[in-house]
Design an enzyme around this catalytic site. Structure first.
Site, PDB file in Angstrom:
ATOM      1  N   LYS A   1      33.066  35.093   1.952  1.00  0.00           N
ATOM      2  CA  LYS A   1      32.332  35.254   0.697  1.00  0.00           C
ATOM      3  C   LYS A   1      32.102  36.745   0.512  1.00  0.00           C
ATOM      4  O   LYS A   1      31.325  37.358   1.255  1.00  0.00           O
ATOM      5  CB  LYS A   1      31.000  34.504   0.726  1.00  0.00           C
ATOM      6  CG  LYS A   1      30.132  34.830  -0.497  1.00  0.00           C
ATOM      7  CD  LYS A   1      28.769  34.169  -0.473  1.00  0.00           C
ATOM      8  CE  LYS A   1      27.807  34.965  -1.340  1.00  0.00           C
ATOM      9  NZ  LYS A   1      26.482  34.341  -1.456  1.00  0.00           N
TER      10      LYS A   1
ATOM     11  N   ALA B   1      24.130  32.085  -6.598  1.00  0.00           N
ATOM     12  CA  ALA B   1      22.919  32.913  -6.697  1.00  0.00           C
ATOM     13  C   ALA B   1      22.080  32.605  -7.930  1.00  0.00           C
ATOM     14  O   ALA B   1      22.600  32.304  -8.999  1.00  0.00           O
ATOM     15  CB  ALA B   1      23.234  34.406  -6.683  1.00  0.00           C
TER      16      ALA B   1
ATOM     17  N   THR C   1      18.013  30.519  -1.007  1.00  0.00           N
ATOM     18  CA  THR C   1      16.564  30.697  -1.101  1.00  0.00           C
ATOM     19  C   THR C   1      15.858  29.493  -1.722  1.00  0.00           C
ATOM     20  O   THR C   1      14.742  29.149  -1.304  1.00  0.00           O
ATOM     21  CB  THR C   1      16.241  31.967  -1.921  1.00  0.00           C
ATOM     22  OG1 THR C   1      17.004  33.051  -1.390  1.00  0.00           O
ATOM     23  CG2 THR C   1      14.763  32.317  -1.852  1.00  0.00           C
TER      24      THR C   1
END
Lengths: 67, 270
Positions: free
Chosen positions: B104, B196, B219
């Site tokens: 990535k 993201a 996250t």
């Protein structure tokens, strides 16, 4: 003893020591590690036949949590 | 769900999850399991040269079950990203994990936004493709950059919904739509993954409803108050969005259309 830089820190090794010797000296198991010598990866198969010289710069890395 | 093909890798789950920011390795392991992901991302960092019994993340990851996707997070130049990718590959080759073949790619432009440097990302993509990597590119939602990365040989283009860790979801769905159109033109199976910015389950469902092939997040689960429960929410949202996207949603209309019969009503009071 010969000075080398490992992960930005000064270390001393015996003359003619190999990457494998260094890992042993640092008590690091190569299983989860990769080693870069002067910006080139040293594959695990070459650890025991890659000799280190004075002022070599090494990076020893592992995997950590990330996204 | 049909499997998703990314380069030579076949993903059963379209949710890719990160391994960072968890309070404990045990909680991480539990959340990975619940998420249903078969691909997980990791970062490459210096070994702390202490001979303490420091636990390694790899002691908590079933390398037979998961394909590891190493990232180049934290790199600000193409050269550093390439070095990091090669080190990640070396570790995964030693572990005989299929993730050795891909990376990535993140080449960041600045610390405040963590937005990618498109020029350096494109250069790093070219060099890594030439070096035999399957490159999954973290990029912005800019369709032109997305097209350039695909042309450079990226195995997948992964536009950000919003800045990393920001939890803002998909800020510009129009751009994601154009990215999808450009990248899938004459190549409908080209994998486009939102990477993201995800904050909650609806963001994942929305990305899938837009027509994205997968979602990569970290996250949103790891920093949730109840990470294990959020991991399940994300798994379900990914499936829900995938199914909805293929079910032919009704058009949006300005005025109402009754869903109950308009005939047979009882006599109204006068």
């Amino acid at each position: 003893m010969v000075p080398i830089l490992v992960n930005g820190k000064l270390q001393h090794i015996a003359p003619e020591a190999t990457v494998a010797d260094l890992l042993e000296q640092l008590k690091l198991n190569p299983k989860f590690l990769a080693v870069e010598l002067n910006r080139h990866v040293v594959s695990r198969a070459d650890h025991s036949r890659t000799r280190l010289s004075a002022n070599d710069e090494l990076e020893i890395v592992t995997l950590v949590g990330g996204g | 769900m049909n499997p998703l093909q990314v380069g030579t890798h076949e993903l059963q789950s379209r949710l890719i999850v990160g391994t960072g920011k968890y309070a404990t390795f045990e909680l991480m392991r539990e959340c990975l399991t619940i998420s249903g992901a078969d691909v997980i991302t990791v970062a490459v960092r210096r070994e702390r040269l202490v001979d303490a019994a420091g636990r390694n993340i790899l002691d908590f990851i079933d390398l037979k079950r998961y394909t590891i996707l190493p990232n180049t997070a934290g790199c600000f130049t193409a050269d550093d990203a390439i070095r990091t990718a090669r080190l990640g590959r070396e570790i995964l080759e030693g572990l005989e994990n299929p993730g050795a073949s891909w990376v990535k790619l993140e080449v960041l432009g600045d610390k405040k936004t963590l937005l990618p440097d498109p020029v350096a990302t494109l250069e790093a993509t070219r060099q890594l493709v030439a070096d035999g990597f399957q490159v999954l590119c973290y990029t912005t939602d800019d369709p032109i950059t997305a097209r350039r990365l695909k042309d450079a040989g990226a195995a997948s283009v992964m536009p950000a919904g919003s800045p990393i860790g920001s939890g803002q979801g998909i800020l510009n769905p129009s751009n994601i739509r154009i990215c999808l159109e450009y990248l899938k033109e004459g190549d409908p199976n080209y994998p486009v993954i939102v990477d993201a910015g995800v904050g909650t389950a609806s963001d994942v469902a929305f990305a899938m409803e837009l027509g994205c092939d997968g979602v990569l997040l970290n996250t949103a689960i790891a920093s949730a108050t109840n990470p294990a429960q959020m991991a399940e929410a994300m798994r379900l949202a990914c499936q829900a969005g995938y199914l909805a996207a293929r079910s032919g949603r009704i058009p949006r209309k300005l005025y109402a259309t009754a869903s109950s019969p308009e005939t047979g009503l009882i006599s109204p009071l006068r």
